[in-house]
Design a protein around this motif. Structure first.
Motif, PDB file in Angstrom:
ATOM      1  N   THR A  35       2.505  28.458 -25.854  1.00 27.51           N
ATOM      2  CA  THR A  35       3.814  27.908 -26.238  1.00 27.51           C
ATOM      3  C   THR A  35       4.933  28.938 -26.094  1.00 27.51           C
ATOM      4  N   ASP A  36       4.590  30.218 -25.979  1.00 28.95           N
ATOM      5  CA  ASP A  36       5.626  31.235 -25.775  1.00 28.95           C
ATOM      6  C   ASP A  36       6.289  31.103 -24.412  1.00 28.95           C
ATOM      7  N   ARG A  37       5.640  30.388 -23.475  1.00 31.09           N
ATOM      8  CA  ARG A  37       6.193  30.181 -22.142  1.00 31.09           C
ATOM      9  C   ARG A  37       7.068  28.930 -22.067  1.00 31.09           C
ATOM     10  N   LEU A  38       7.179  28.210 -23.184  1.00 33.11           N
ATOM     11  CA  LEU A  38       7.970  26.986 -23.202  1.00 33.11           C
ATOM     12  C   LEU A  38       9.454  27.320 -23.107  1.00 33.11           C
ATOM     13  N   ALA A  39      10.137  26.713 -22.143  1.00 29.51           N
ATOM     14  CA  ALA A  39      11.566  26.984 -21.938  1.00 29.51           C
ATOM     15  C   ALA A  39      12.382  26.433 -23.102  1.00 29.51           C
ATOM     16  N   GLN A  40      13.337  27.242 -23.568  1.00 34.31           N
ATOM     17  CA  GLN A  40      14.227  26.844 -24.651  1.00 34.31           C
ATOM     18  C   GLN A  40      15.642  26.690 -24.084  1.00 34.31           C
ATOM     19  N   TYR A  41      16.189  25.485 -24.192  1.00 32.09           N
ATOM     20  CA  TYR A  41      17.522  25.211 -23.659  1.00 32.09           C
ATOM     21  C   TYR A  41      18.527  25.102 -24.811  1.00 32.09           C
ATOM     22  N   SER A  42      19.737  25.551 -24.552  1.00 27.50           N
ATOM     23  CA  SER A  42      20.789  25.436 -25.550  1.00 27.50           C
ATOM     24  C   SER A  42      22.140  25.425 -24.852  1.00 27.50           C
ATOM     25  N   LEU A  43      23.150  24.922 -25.551  1.00 25.60           N
ATOM     26  CA  LEU A  43      24.519  24.918 -25.052  1.00 25.60           C
ATOM     27  C   LEU A  43      25.327  25.950 -25.826  1.00 25.60           C
ATOM     28  N   SER A  44      25.973  26.838 -25.099  1.00 24.88           N
ATOM     29  CA  SER A  44      26.846  27.836 -25.707  1.00 24.88           C
ATOM     30  C   SER A  44      28.292  27.379 -25.511  1.00 24.88           C
ATOM     31  N   VAL A  45      29.009  27.197 -26.621  1.00 21.82           N
ATOM     32  CA  VAL A  45      30.400  26.734 -26.555  1.00 21.82           C
ATOM     33  C   VAL A  45      31.301  27.775 -27.230  1.00 21.82           C
ATOM     34  N   PRO A  46      32.567  27.834 -26.818  1.00 20.06           N
ATOM     35  CA  PRO A  46      33.493  28.797 -27.439  1.00 20.06           C
ATOM     36  C   PRO A  46      33.652  28.517 -28.928  1.00 20.06           C
ATOM     37  N   GLU A  47      33.906  29.580 -29.698  1.00 18.58           N
ATOM     38  CA  GLU A  47      34.106  29.408 -31.136  1.00 18.58           C
ATOM     39  C   GLU A  47      35.380  28.619 -31.423  1.00 18.58           C
ATOM     40  N   LYS A  48      36.385  28.776 -30.565  1.00 16.18           N
ATOM     41  CA  LYS A  48      37.647  28.070 -30.755  1.00 16.18           C
ATOM     42  C   LYS A  48      37.459  26.592 -30.463  1.00 16.18           C
TER      43      LYS A  48
END
Length: 258
Positions: free
Chosen positions: A223-236
């Motif tokens: 499970t350590d090879r499982l891809a983790q996706y996320s969205l990075s958005v500006p703080e503003k």
């Protein structure tokens, strides 16, 4: 209609040539067989969303007793590697994999070899995505005593070779891919995806459970090879007015990398 036209229409109603008449007559015979046989199964389906009727017969050869024969009309577009759903008593749905298609010259119906799937395999592919497929899995402990022994503290112990074999629809699976089957770890050491197009055969050897990265509850290895996706958005906070062209700012991240 002239009597001669009636004669020819009767003679040629199954085809104008001998080959056409033989083939069309065979198709009619198969349709009659399907309609009257107690072995006909209605409402079969494959996971591509195709529904059909078929005639399923057991294999009388004891060497292949786990294999059955599925006979369907020529216009049913199923293929080797399909997972077939077979609803039996009490609403239970069994999964069967089509592993081979018999070759026929001018065949009047299609015949496939099928075997019942006994496990839902899950694995992490080379890009980190979780995959799963129904498969036929068989494992065995080789009981033959090997020619070499290991001597330790004056004890001679045979070294058994525990292995497993898998038949499943063809997926891009690499060597050293790990699976969890019945709380045991298995690693792919060899595969064959060319002998029978649509199906892949895997040969595996027993491995060791990694208590940190192997998810025994959900049967997922590494499970350590499982891809983790996320969205990075500006703080503003991004705001827009009526009439503005909306162009939201964000970055798609995979394992922390854009």
């Amino acid at each position: 209609m002239h009597y001669l036209d009636v004669y020819w229409s009767r003679i040629n109603h199954l085809g104008e040539t001998t080959a056409e008449r033989i083939k069309n007559g065979g198709i009619r015979s198969f349709e009659k067989w399907m309609a009257e046989s107690p072995h006909t199964v209605r409402d079969l389906s494959v996971e591509r969303g195709l529904y059909f009727d078929g005639l399923i017969l057991t294999n009388k050869d004891k060497e292949y007793e786990k294999i059955m024969f599925l006979n369907v009309a020529n216009d049913i577009p199923i293929r080797v590697g399909d997972i077939m759903n077979w609803a039996i008593e009490d609403g239970i749905i069994e999964k069967w994999i089509l592993i081979q298609k018999e070759k026929k010259v001018n065949g009047t119906y299609q015949t496939f070899w099928i075997v019942r799937c006994n496990y839902l395999l899950k694995w992490i592919d080379e890009v980190g995505h979780l995959q799963q497929s129904w498969a036929y899995v068989v494992s065995s402990l080789d009981s033959k005593i090997k020619g070499n022994y290991r001597t330790w503290n004056s004890l001679i112990t045979p070294q058994p070779n525990k292995y497993a074999e898998i038949l499943m629809p063809r997926y891009p699976i690499n060597r050293a891919t790990n699976f969890i089957v019945e709380d045991e770890s298995w690693s792919v050491i060899e595969y064959d995806h060319t002998s029978v197009p649509g199906v892949i055969y895997l040969s595996l050897t027993e491995g060791k459970i990694n208590s940190i990265y192997d998810d025994i509850i959900n049967d997922i290895a590494d499970t350590d090879r499982l891809a983790q996706y996320s969205l990075s958005v500006p703080e503003k906070v991004q705001t827009f007015k009526p009439g503005d062209k909306i162009e939201p700012k964000f970055t798609l991240m995979k394992n922390g990398v854009p």
